[in-house]
Each structure stands twice: as structure tokens, then as C-alpha cells.
Design a protein around this motif. Structure first.
Motif, short mmCIF file in Angstrom:
data_model
loop_
_atom_site.label_atom_id
_atom_site.label_comp_id
_atom_site.label_asym_id
_atom_site.label_seq_id
_atom_site.Cartn_x
_atom_site.Cartn_y
_atom_site.Cartn_z
N LEU A 37 9.01 7.29 -2.00
CA LEU A 37 8.20 6.05 -1.79
C LEU A 37 8.41 5.37 -0.02
CD1 LEU A 37 6.73 3.73 -3.31
CD2 LEU A 37 9.53 2.99 -3.99
N ARG A 38 9.41 5.98 0.44
CA ARG A 38 9.23 5.19 1.87
C ARG A 38 8.14 6.23 2.38
NH1 ARG A 38 14.00 2.34 5.44
NH2 ARG A 38 13.63 0.91 3.44
N PRO A 39 8.43 7.55 2.38
CA PRO A 39 7.15 7.49 3.64
C PRO A 39 6.14 8.27 3.01
CG PRO A 39 9.03 9.06 1.63
CD PRO A 39 9.56 8.38 1.46
N ILE A 40 5.62 7.54 1.60
CA ILE A 40 4.07 7.57 1.49
C ILE A 40 3.91 6.17 2.17
CG2 ILE A 40 3.00 7.02 -0.29
CD1 ILE A 40 3.58 9.80 -1.99
N LEU A 41 4.16 5.28 1.47
CA LEU A 41 4.52 3.98 2.07
C LEU A 41 3.83 3.99 4.07
CD1 LEU A 41 6.87 1.68 0.18
CD2 LEU A 41 4.20 1.33 0.00
N VAL A 42 4.75 4.80 4.31
CA VAL A 42 4.78 4.83 5.93
C VAL A 42 2.89 5.17 6.16
CG1 VAL A 42 5.52 6.24 7.89
CG2 VAL A 42 7.08 4.64 5.86
N ALA A 43 3.24 6.32 5.70
CA ALA A 43 1.92 7.06 5.62
C ALA A 43 0.36 6.05 4.58
CB ALA A 43 1.80 8.89 4.58
N TYR A 44 0.92 5.88 3.99
CA TYR A 44 -0.21 4.54 3.62
C TYR A 44 -0.53 3.39 4.77
CZ TYR A 44 -2.44 0.27 1.56
OH TYR A 44 -3.44 -0.41 1.00
N LEU A 45 0.46 2.87 5.31
CA LEU A 45 0.17 1.83 6.36
C LEU A 45 -0.15 2.81 7.29
CD1 LEU A 45 4.09 0.38 6.73
CD2 LEU A 45 1.24 -1.11 5.79
N ASN A 46 0.08 3.50 7.83
CA ASN A 46 -0.44 4.57 9.36
C ASN A 46 -1.72 4.81 9.22
OD1 ASN A 46 2.07 4.97 10.72
ND2 ASN A 46 2.57 6.36 9.78
N SER A 47 -2.08 5.06 7.59
CA SER A 47 -4.05 5.19 6.98
C SER A 47 -4.59 4.16 7.69
CB SER A 47 -4.13 5.65 6.01
OG SER A 47 -3.93 5.04 4.93
N GLY A 48 -3.94 3.28 7.78
CA GLY A 48 -4.92 2.01 8.03
C GLY A 48 -4.94 1.57 9.15
N GLY A 49 -3.96 2.00 10.21
CA GLY A 49 -4.38 1.70 11.28
C GLY A 49 -2.92 0.16 12.10
N ASN A 50 -2.97 0.02 12.86
CA ASN A 50 -2.22 -0.73 13.70
C ASN A 50 -2.73 -1.93 12.99
OD1 ASN A 50 0.34 1.13 13.53
ND2 ASN A 50 -0.70 1.50 16.02
N VAL A 71 -1.23 -4.53 3.85
CA VAL A 71 -0.42 -4.68 2.72
C VAL A 71 -0.51 -5.32 1.54
CG1 VAL A 71 1.62 -6.03 2.31
CG2 VAL A 71 1.52 -3.72 4.58
N ASP A 72 -1.76 -5.91 2.24
CA ASP A 72 -2.04 -6.91 1.08
C ASP A 72 -2.82 -6.40 -0.07
OD1 ASP A 72 -0.85 -9.04 2.35
OD2 ASP A 72 -2.48 -10.28 3.39
N LYS A 73 -3.41 -5.97 0.10
CA LYS A 73 -4.76 -4.98 -0.85
C LYS A 73 -3.80 -4.22 -1.78
CE LYS A 73 -7.83 -1.05 -0.16
NZ LYS A 73 -8.52 -0.57 0.61
N LEU A 74 -2.75 -3.87 -1.36
CA LEU A 74 -1.61 -2.86 -2.09
C LEU A 74 -0.83 -4.14 -3.08
CD1 LEU A 74 0.15 -0.17 -3.02
CD2 LEU A 74 2.04 -0.65 -0.75
N LEU A 75 0.13 -5.07 -2.32
CA LEU A 75 0.54 -5.65 -3.01
C LEU A 75 -0.69 -6.85 -4.76
CD1 LEU A 75 3.02 -7.40 -1.46
CD2 LEU A 75 3.55 -5.83 -2.73
N ASP A 76 -1.51 -6.52 -3.86
CA ASP A 76 -2.39 -7.22 -4.57
C ASP A 76 -2.93 -6.35 -5.93
OD1 ASP A 76 -4.38 -9.60 -5.86
OD2 ASP A 76 -5.84 -7.76 -5.23
N ARG A 77 -3.11 -5.56 -5.78
CA ARG A 77 -2.99 -4.77 -7.45
C ARG A 77 -1.88 -3.70 -7.76
NH1 ARG A 77 -5.48 0.71 -7.66
NH2 ARG A 77 -7.34 -0.36 -6.49
N LEU A 78 -0.55 -4.26 -6.72
CA LEU A 78 1.20 -3.94 -7.90
C LEU A 78 1.23 -5.35 -8.66
CD1 LEU A 78 2.49 -1.58 -5.16
CD2 LEU A 78 1.81 -0.83 -6.71
N LYS A 79 1.19 -6.37 -7.90
CA LYS A 79 1.12 -7.59 -8.49
C LYS A 79 2.79 -7.48 -8.06
CE LYS A 79 -2.34 -8.39 -10.03
NZ LYS A 79 -3.74 -9.33 -9.32
#
Length: 428
Positions: A211-224, A231-239
Motif C-alpha cells: 500500500l505505501r509504496p504504491i501510494l508513493v508511486a501514485y503521488l509521483n505520477s501526479g507530479g509535485n 490526493v483529493d481525487k483518490l480520497l473522493d473515490r475511496l470515501k
């Protein structure tokens, strides 16, 4: 009544089927008799139970269904090792020397397969690029060219023929590790694919260590420049009202803490604090460890293990106008450069009735003992590294970490560097 009886029997049979045991054997000269079994929730090890050895064999009974990573920790010798559960009996034999684990023999099928896959993964990372370059110099129809092609194909395989039905966790881990954490640019996945995976994945996501390394990869893919949007896009989907959403929110808060992304950490920590729904254990632990060290909070007391340069039994027993708490380690390069600067001003601090208390995340007693010989302030350590209580209690993610307390042990400052400490006391 008959239907109830049948249902009861089915549930009872399922319960029995879900139980498994973890058996660990160690040589007779291995001195540690207590062992702790952990499960995994995201990136957090969760204590399940403690057991005492019987003839240097530890047997842990697990009463319910669990597929994922586990860990056994020997607190007195600071040894630990990881393994997996596929809801079947686990059997492990240790080879030790001078109370240190030297080798691990996995006697059950699942862990034997997982161990070989891990070895293959290391070879893949180290050897595959070299073989791919060598292949350019040999034709496919030569014996060596054919052998190269076969080996490249074997190392390139994601699951190496793992049967999903027989080994569901190994298949899950290998497949998704290869898909989402590959260094191969050709295998790059989109943010939407990662969101779908996190949203739709079963409970093995939390117990897989992915979970953590995939989340880091996710943040990196979105750019700094687009962290908030990602984050908002992810949390909006997950609730964030759901257990999965809260676990991910907790992981993100910790990630921002580790990478010193304070503004993002504060934003999503405040989101977590303001939730009106039931909070799961994972997020509750993150909220508690952060609340423990908020400016103005009473610093949680700590009972010293074997402190030097003091007769005090705990942090609260140390009487001073102010206290500087520093979490450090003898193996930390930043500590190596910062603590001597604190040492230079030690007498000035002492003259102002300011006490320094060093709490070390060391593992090696000799290294710790040699290093503290140069430090005249109070020093103590559990000698358990990141398995110590400091991380969860005081939200410590890196060393050195500083806190300044007043005479009543309330946190009045959280300096980021030794320079900030000295500047606070006007000693810079």
C-alpha cells in the motif's frame, strides 16, 4: 431447528478451517525466550500475541482467516524476520550465531515459494538489465543466444507460474508488485489504474506491504505541482468514511510526515481530525501519535530503561526549567553532524538550567555505548531501533527529531534542526 443446526455446523467447520499455526524453531544456544507475532495493516506492524519458548520452539495459534505479511520479533535480542501467511500452517527453522539470526529455512510450501520469488526478484533487478545488453551481441539461433533468451524470459515473468488458486497471496503480491512498482518505463501505469486498484482490491492490500509504496508511486505520477489534486481525487473515490479510505488517509499523513511535506500533512491531518464518522484503528493511531506531540500538549512521559548521567527514573523526574528531547542514532549521518554542535553549547544550556535528554533508536549496544561516551547529557535507549516505542508514541519518523519542553513537560517548540534549537535559546 434443523436449519440452525446445519448453519452452525457450517460456521464451525469454517472457523476450524480458518485457524492455522506459526511454528518457529531456534537452536538451543539462542537465548531469547519471548517472541512477539505481528500482522500488518498498511505499513504498520500490529501486535497479535506474545509466546514463550518451549524447548526453543515457539507456537503461535492464529484463530481467524489471515492472508498477508507477518513478522516475529524477539525483543530481548532485537532479532526479527518476515514471512507470509496464506491461512495455512507456517513452519520456520532459524539458524543463529551469537544470538543473531544468520539464516532462515522456510519449511512450508508458501514461504518457500515466496522466498524463491524474492530471490528471483533481486536477480531480476540486478541481472536482467545486464543480460538484455549482452543479448544484443548474440544471435537468437546460437546455443548461447537461446539460453540468454530463455533466462531473460524467465526473469521477466511476473509470477513465475504461481498458481493463483493454490497460492492466492503470493499471486496477488507478485502480480501487483510487478505491475505497480516496476522500474520499467514500458510498464508505467496511469493514476486512474492505481485508483481503481486501491478502490477495488480485496483485504490483501492492507496486509501485503504494497500500500505505501504504491501510494508513493501514485503521488509521483501526479507530479509535485498537483499533490492536492491527486490526493483529493483518490480520497473522493475511496470515501474517508470507509475503512479503506481512512487507512489510505492515515498512510498519506505519515508519508507527508516522512518526506517533510508539512503543509500537506497539516491539511490532511486536519481533515482526519474533523471527521464525524467512526474512526478505524489505523487512523486512530495516527491521530493519537500526532496529538501526543502537538505544540502545547504534555509530552508523554517515558520511563527510562538504563539511563546514564542521571538518577531520574523518567523524563518527568528530570527537574529543569526547560528540556531538550532529541531522538537520534549512532548510525544517523545527520546526527553525526548536528549533535556535536549541541555539545559545543552544552555548558551554556546547563547554566540556564536546560537539560538535554537523548533517546536513541540504536540497535547495537557497543555502537551506542561508544557514542554516548562523548555526550554528557542524559542518554537512554531501548536498543530496539525502529521497533522501539518511540516511533508510535512520539510520532518519530526520522533522526534527529527535537522537542523543547517547559518545566511542566509541555511542548513549547519543535525545532527542525540543531540550529533552530540553539536559536530558540539565543545561543547561535
Amino acid at each position: 431447528m434443523k436449519k440452525i443446526f446445519i448453519l452452525s455446523a457450517v460456521l464451525s467447520a469454517f472457523s476450524l478451517q480458518a485457524q492455522f499455526s506459526v511454528t518457529v524453531q531456534a537452536p538451543a544456544d539462542f537465548k531469547d525466550q519471548e517472541a512477539i507475532l505481528y500482522t500488518l495493516n498498511g505499513s504498520k506492524d500490529i501486535i497479535f500475541t506474545k509466546e514463550q519458548a518451549k524447548n526453543n520452539i515457539w507456537t503461535f495459534k492464529y484463530p481467524s482467516h489471515y492472508m498477508g505479511m507477518m513478522k516475529v520479533y524477539f525483543p530481548n535480542t532485537n532479532n526479527n524476520f518476515n514471512f507470509i501467511s496464506e491461512n495455512k500452517n507456517v513452519n520456520i527453522k532459524l539458524q543463529t550465531e551469537n544470538n543473531k539470526i544468520k539464516d532462515i529455512m522456510y519449511l512450508d510450501e508458501a514461504n518457500d515459494i515466496m522466498s524463491k520469488l524474492q530471490e528471483g526478484s533481486q536477480k531480476k533487478e540486478l541481472i536482467l538489465p545486464a543480460l538484455s545488453q549482452i543479448k544484443e551481441y548474440y544471435k537468437d539461433n546460437t546455443d548461447f543466444g537461446k539460453a540468454l533468451k530463455t533466462e531473460i524470459s524467465r526473469l521477466s515473468g511476473g509470477t513465475n507460474g504461481v498458481d493463483q488458486a493454490q497460492h492466492p497471496f503470493i499471486y496477488y503480491y507478485s502480480t501487483n508488485n510487478s505491475k505497480f512498482l516496476s522500474n520499467d518505463p514500458a510498464k508505467k501505469v496511469s493514476q486512474e489504474e492505481i485508483i481503481n486498484f486501491i478502490d477495488k482490491s480485496n483485504d490483501m492490500l492492507e496486509s501485503s506491504s504494497l500500500l505505501r509504496p504504491i501510494l508513493v508511486a501514485y503521488l509521483n505520477s501526479g507530479g509535485n505541482e498537483n499533490v492536492t489534486g491527486s490526493v483529493d481525487k483518490l480520497l473522493d473515490r475511496l470515501k474517508v468514511e470507509t475503512p479503506r479510505g481512512q487507512t489510505v488517509l492515515s498512510e498519506l499523513i505519515d508519508i507527508f510526515d516522512v518526506y517533510d511535506m508539512k503543509d500537506f500533512k497539516d491539511k490532511y491531518l486536519n481533515l482526519a481530525k474533523n471527521l464525524k464518522c467512526t474512526i478505524n484503528d489505523r487512523l486512530a493511531s495516527t491521530l493519537k501519535s500526532n496529538a501526543n506531540v502537538e505544540t502545547g500538549a504534555a509530552f508523554p512521559n517515558y520511563k527510562f530503561q538504563s539511563a546514564v548521567n542521571t538518577s531520574a527514573k523518567s523524563i518527568y523526574d528530570v527537574k529543569a526549567d526547560k528540556k531538550v528531547i532529541v531522538f537520534w542514532s549512532s548510525t544517523c549521518s545527520h546526527c553525526e553532524s548536528e549533535l556535536p554542535k549541541l555539545l559545543e553549547k552544552y555548558n551554556d544550556l546547563k547554566s540556564k538550567n536546560i537539560q538535554i535528554i537523548g533517546l536513541s533508536l540504536d540497535v547495537d549496544k557497543d555502537s551506542y555505548t561508544k557514542r554516548i561516551a562523548a555526550f554528557p547529557w542524559i542518554n537512554d535507549s531501548e536498543l530496539r531501533g525502529w521497533n522501539s516505542s518511540y516511533s508510535d508514541t512520539y510520532n518519530v519518523h526520522a533522526t534527529p527529531t527535537y522537542f523543547i519542553l517547559d518545566a511542566n513537560n509541555k511542548i513549547i517548540s519543535k525545532p527542525e534542526h540543531v540550529g533552530d534549537v540553539l536559536e530558540y535559546f539565543k545561543l547561535k
